[in-house]
Design a protein around this motif. Structure first.
Motif, PDB file in Angstrom:
ATOM      1  N   SER A 127       1.021  -1.169  -0.191  1.00 41.55           N
ATOM      2  CA  SER A 127      -0.013  -0.090  -0.083  1.00 41.55           C
ATOM      3  C   SER A 127       0.991   1.137   0.054  1.00 41.55           C
ATOM      4  O   SER A 127       0.586   2.293  -0.516  1.00 41.55           O
ATOM      5  N   TYR A 128       2.040   1.086   0.710  1.00 42.81           N
ATOM      6  CA  TYR A 128       2.803   2.330   0.734  1.00 42.81           C
ATOM      7  C   TYR A 128       3.526   2.469  -0.806  1.00 42.81           C
ATOM      8  O   TYR A 128       3.524   3.683  -1.165  1.00 42.81           O
ATOM      9  N   ALA A 129       3.901   1.402  -1.304  1.00 42.39           N
ATOM     10  CA  ALA A 129       4.354   1.526  -2.713  1.00 42.39           C
ATOM     11  C   ALA A 129       3.486   1.973  -3.921  1.00 42.39           C
ATOM     12  O   ALA A 129       3.658   2.933  -4.381  1.00 42.39           O
ATOM     13  N   GLY A 130       2.092   1.691  -3.483  1.00 37.39           N
ATOM     14  CA  GLY A 130       1.037   2.015  -4.503  1.00 37.39           C
ATOM     15  C   GLY A 130       0.978   3.623  -4.356  1.00 37.39           C
ATOM     16  O   GLY A 130       0.784   4.298  -5.147  1.00 37.39           O
ATOM     17  N   ALA A 131       0.732   4.113  -2.936  1.00 40.75           N
ATOM     18  CA  ALA A 131       0.548   5.327  -2.650  1.00 40.75           C
ATOM     19  C   ALA A 131       1.654   6.140  -3.264  1.00 40.75           C
ATOM     20  O   ALA A 131       1.544   7.454  -3.811  1.00 40.75           O
ATOM     21  N   SER A 132       2.769   5.643  -3.238  1.00 42.86           N
ATOM     22  CA  SER A 132       4.055   6.422  -3.732  1.00 42.86           C
ATOM     23  C   SER A 132       3.923   6.756  -5.240  1.00 42.86           C
ATOM     24  O   SER A 132       4.154   7.590  -5.834  1.00 42.86           O
ATOM     25  N   VAL A 133       3.451   5.457  -5.889  1.00 40.08           N
ATOM     26  CA  VAL A 133       3.238   5.782  -7.522  1.00 40.08           C
ATOM     27  C   VAL A 133       2.044   6.886  -7.853  1.00 40.08           C
ATOM     28  O   VAL A 133       2.559   7.897  -8.673  1.00 40.08           O
ATOM     29  N   PHE A 134       0.923   6.780  -6.952  1.00 39.69           N
ATOM     30  CA  PHE A 134       0.089   7.686  -7.270  1.00 39.69           C
ATOM     31  C   PHE A 134       0.730   9.185  -6.933  1.00 39.69           C
ATOM     32  O   PHE A 134       0.535  10.258  -7.595  1.00 39.69           O
ATOM     33  N   CYS A 135       1.384   9.139  -5.809  1.00 42.95           N
ATOM     34  CA  CYS A 135       2.226  10.647  -5.519  1.00 42.95           C
ATOM     35  C   CYS A 135       2.979  10.980  -6.538  1.00 42.95           C
ATOM     36  O   CYS A 135       2.943  12.190  -6.769  1.00 42.95           O
ATOM     37  N   ALA A 136       3.863   9.989  -7.234  1.00 41.59           N
ATOM     38  CA  ALA A 136       4.541  10.572  -8.260  1.00 41.59           C
ATOM     39  C   ALA A 136       3.792  11.094  -9.354  1.00 41.59           C
ATOM     40  O   ALA A 136       4.459  11.859 -10.164  1.00 41.59           O
ATOM     41  N   PHE A 137       2.728  10.258  -9.713  1.00 43.21           N
ATOM     42  CA  PHE A 137       1.825  10.936 -10.749  1.00 43.21           C
ATOM     43  C   PHE A 137       1.390  12.194 -10.507  1.00 43.21           C
ATOM     44  O   PHE A 137       1.707  13.046 -11.313  1.00 43.21           O
ATOM     45  N   GLY A 138       1.106  12.609  -9.157  1.00 42.27           N
ATOM     46  CA  GLY A 138       0.345  13.905  -8.772  1.00 42.27           C
ATOM     47  C   GLY A 138       1.683  14.765  -8.983  1.00 42.27           C
ATOM     48  O   GLY A 138       1.157  16.022  -9.269  1.00 42.27           O
ATOM     49  N   LEU A 139       2.804  14.429  -8.305  1.00 43.60           N
ATOM     50  CA  LEU A 139       3.818  15.527  -8.644  1.00 43.60           C
ATOM     51  C   LEU A 139       4.282  15.927  -9.649  1.00 43.60           C
ATOM     52  O   LEU A 139       4.504  17.048 -10.092  1.00 43.60           O
TER      53      LEU A 139
END
Ligand code: SF4
Ligand code: SF4
Lengths: 205, 359
Positions: free
Chosen positions: B48-60
């Motif tokens: 879940s941490y990795a998934g949120a990080s990927v979404f965060c990277a998209f957002g950034l």
């Protein structure tokens, strides 16, 4: 702001510096005065004029800001730069049609007049207007201004071909509906010789 | 004003930003896949941490690309790199970069000049977060893993990308530091958050302009992440794992929420802020060139490069400062602008007093 408006009348300024001093007391920029008190033509005249932020409807300072650091509150007050964002480029300093923002190199940040947001947001007068003895800076109702002065208030300006509308009013003669700044105003009109006491004429030297 | 018409451009901007968001998200996913040796080192508990990080990277990436669509930002960004990478100046620029990086990023002295408490709060939060990020991201992406050495339970080995990088004994002084690095980071951040809250509660200027979503929520999020993290440690060490499962889920929720908030809230300044270094190079390059001379007072007031660049930005955003006849309002210095306004008001009043005027 309960019918209260901010009115600027350069010609009333007596150069007492009260606004400059009072501005430093403002809580959002303690110790730094955001007011420019301009000495118009040092050699020939004692005329001075204060400049505060005019709180433009579509602020050019914010439009040219690369960091998107200048925001307007819902009540139309253009805030000082957001500290985490401002990268100190001075675009706003150079682009503001009124020459308002100040760049502070030591903190690498722009700061500007925020109409004493700590005060005006709770219904108090801005510091400068509170202390200005000649009311060149007046924070009051339009009715009160009309009752006590000749002329009227305008909010529309044109710089070159750029139209700007401001929250702060300028007090001008009835005939003036829009304040136009062009080459003529920048260079000044031809001097009127016959009246050496006419400050405006003297200033054109 | 044609330049101010934004509706058509908006869709194009969104597409462009979405494209970059996807590119970066795919790159990070590929990085996780290959960096964890095709998921062999990936800990499924941390998915879940990795998934949120990927979404965060998209957002950034999305927000950064959007930000770069602004004409003034675009100009500074490209000019900054152009000036930095000039071959003849590259060595000097690199030296300057190291100096600026140390002053502005490592020390953050420019914040100290605003106020000591603001600096202390910011420095503790920033470095606490960096420390924590350096540990947690590689761990949750499966880029780094720890395991005991085959021959001895007392020796721990760290692997990066499957390659052993170092090992340490469990009774060595560095072991508790390594195991508790996240607690150290949490204490740093908590101290910073406390100082920041204290300032925000007392400073009347801050009280007047602060907003919940922008200024208080990020502090609350950091507080929640740190405190739940510390609870986990306390549960494991002192309470024999009391409520550990619940606490770890709670901690995950706070971290994931923070990661999702990161691109859209105040934390975005972490990615925006390095532009400050670009501005320093831009200013230096401008000063090496000719100055801009005010049309009215004939004094230098900026660099010619800056004024010309501003004119081009103004053209793009539809600010029309061209003066009647000839000249450009951008060539008038701020002080002369202010004087002109006062004089023009005087002229307006004088005109009403001219012979023939009715007043
Ligand atoms: S007067 Fe200048 S600083 Fe104030 S809002 Fe307008 S452009 Fe911005
Ligand atoms: S000095 Fe700061 S607020 Fe002004 S334009 Fe540059 S980044 Fe924006």
């Amino acid at each position: 702001m309960n019918g209260l408006g901010f009115f600027l009348d350069y010609s009333r300024c007596i150069g007492c510096q009260a606004c400059v001093q009072a501005c430093e007391e403002c809580d959002t920029h303690r110790g730094r005065s955001m007011i420019h008190l301009e000495t118009i033509q040092r050699q020939d005249s004692v005329q001075t004029a204060p400049q505060i932020c005019m709180h433009c409807e579509d602020p050019i300072c914010a439009q040219v800001c690369p960091a998107d650091a200048i925001k307007k509150t819902p009540d139309g007050v253009v805030q000082s730069s957001l500290k985490p964002r401002c990268i100190g480029c001075s675009n706003c300093v150079l682009s503001c049609p009124f020459g308002v923002p100040k760049y502070y190199a030591e903190i690498d940040q722009m700061m500007k007049c925020d109409m004493c947001y700590d005060r005006t947001s709770v219904g108090k007068k801005p510091m400068c207007a509170t202390v200005c003895p000649s009311q060149a800076l007046a924070f009051t109702t339009l009715e009160e201004m009309q009752r006590s002065r000749q002329g009227h208030a305008i909010q529309d300006w044109t710089f070159g071909q750029e139209n700007v509308r401001t929250k702060v009013y300028l007090w001008v003669p009835e005939e003036t509906v829009r304040f136009q700044i062009d080459l003529v105003q920048i260079q000044g009109p031809s001097r009127i010789q016959e009246d050496r006491n006419d400050v405006a004429a003297l200033l054109e030297d | 004003m044609p330049g101010k018409e934004k509706t058509g451009v908006l869709n194009e901007d969104t597409l462009h930003a979405t494209f970059w968001g996807l590119v970066v998200a795919v790159m990070l996913s590929a990085g996780i896949y290959f960096g964890s040796r095709r998921l062999r080192d990936f800990d499924p508990a941390l998915v879940s941490y990795a998934g949120a990080s990927v979404f965060c990277a998209f957002g950034l990436a999305y927000r950064y690309a959007m930000w770069l669509r602004r004409p003034p930002t675009r100009l500074y960004w490209f000019r900054g790199w152009q000036i930095f990478l000039r071959p003849s100046k590259l060595a000097g620029n690199l030296m300057m970069f190291v100096r600026l990086f140390f002053q502005s990023f490592v020390e953050q002295r420019f914040i100290d000049r605003r106020s000591h408490s603001r600096w202390a709060a910011h420095w503790l939060i920033a470095w606490g977060c960096i420390l924590a990020a350096m540990v947690t991201f590689p761990l949750s992406f499966g880029w780094v893993r720890f395991e005991s050495a085959p021959g001895s339970q007392d020796v721990y080995r760290a692997f990066a990308g499957g390659v052993p990088v170092f090992s340490f004994r469990l009774d060595s002084p560095i072991a508790p530091l390594i195991f508790n690095v996240l607690d150290v980071a949490a204490v740093m951040v908590l101290a910073g958050v406390f100082l920041a809250f204290r300032r925000r509660a007392r400073d009347r200027g801050a009280l007047a302009v602060q907003q919940f979503a922008n200024d208080l929520l990020p502090l609350l999020l950091l507080f929640a992440v740190c405190i739940t993290g510390l609870f986990l440690t306390a549960s494991a060490h002192w309470f024999r794992g009391l409520h550990y499962g619940f606490l770890s889920q709670l901690h995950a929720v706070t971290v994931i929420f923070t990661l999702l908030y990161l691109p859209f809230g105040k934390f975005f300044h972490i990615f925006q802020r390095p532009a400050q270094l670009g501005v320093a190079f831009y200013k230096q390059a401008g000063q090496q060139g000719p100055p801009a001379v005010c049309h009215r007072c004939k004094k230098a007031f900026a660099t010619a490069m800056h004024v010309e660049d501003l004119k081009s930005v103004q053209r793009q955003i539809g600010v029309e400062y061209e003066l009647e006849g000839s000249g450009h309002y951008q060539d008038v210095c701020p002080s002369c602008r202010r004087q002109t306004l006062a004089l023009a008001q005087d002229m307006a009043w004088r005109d009403t007093r001219r012979p023939g005027s009715t007043r």
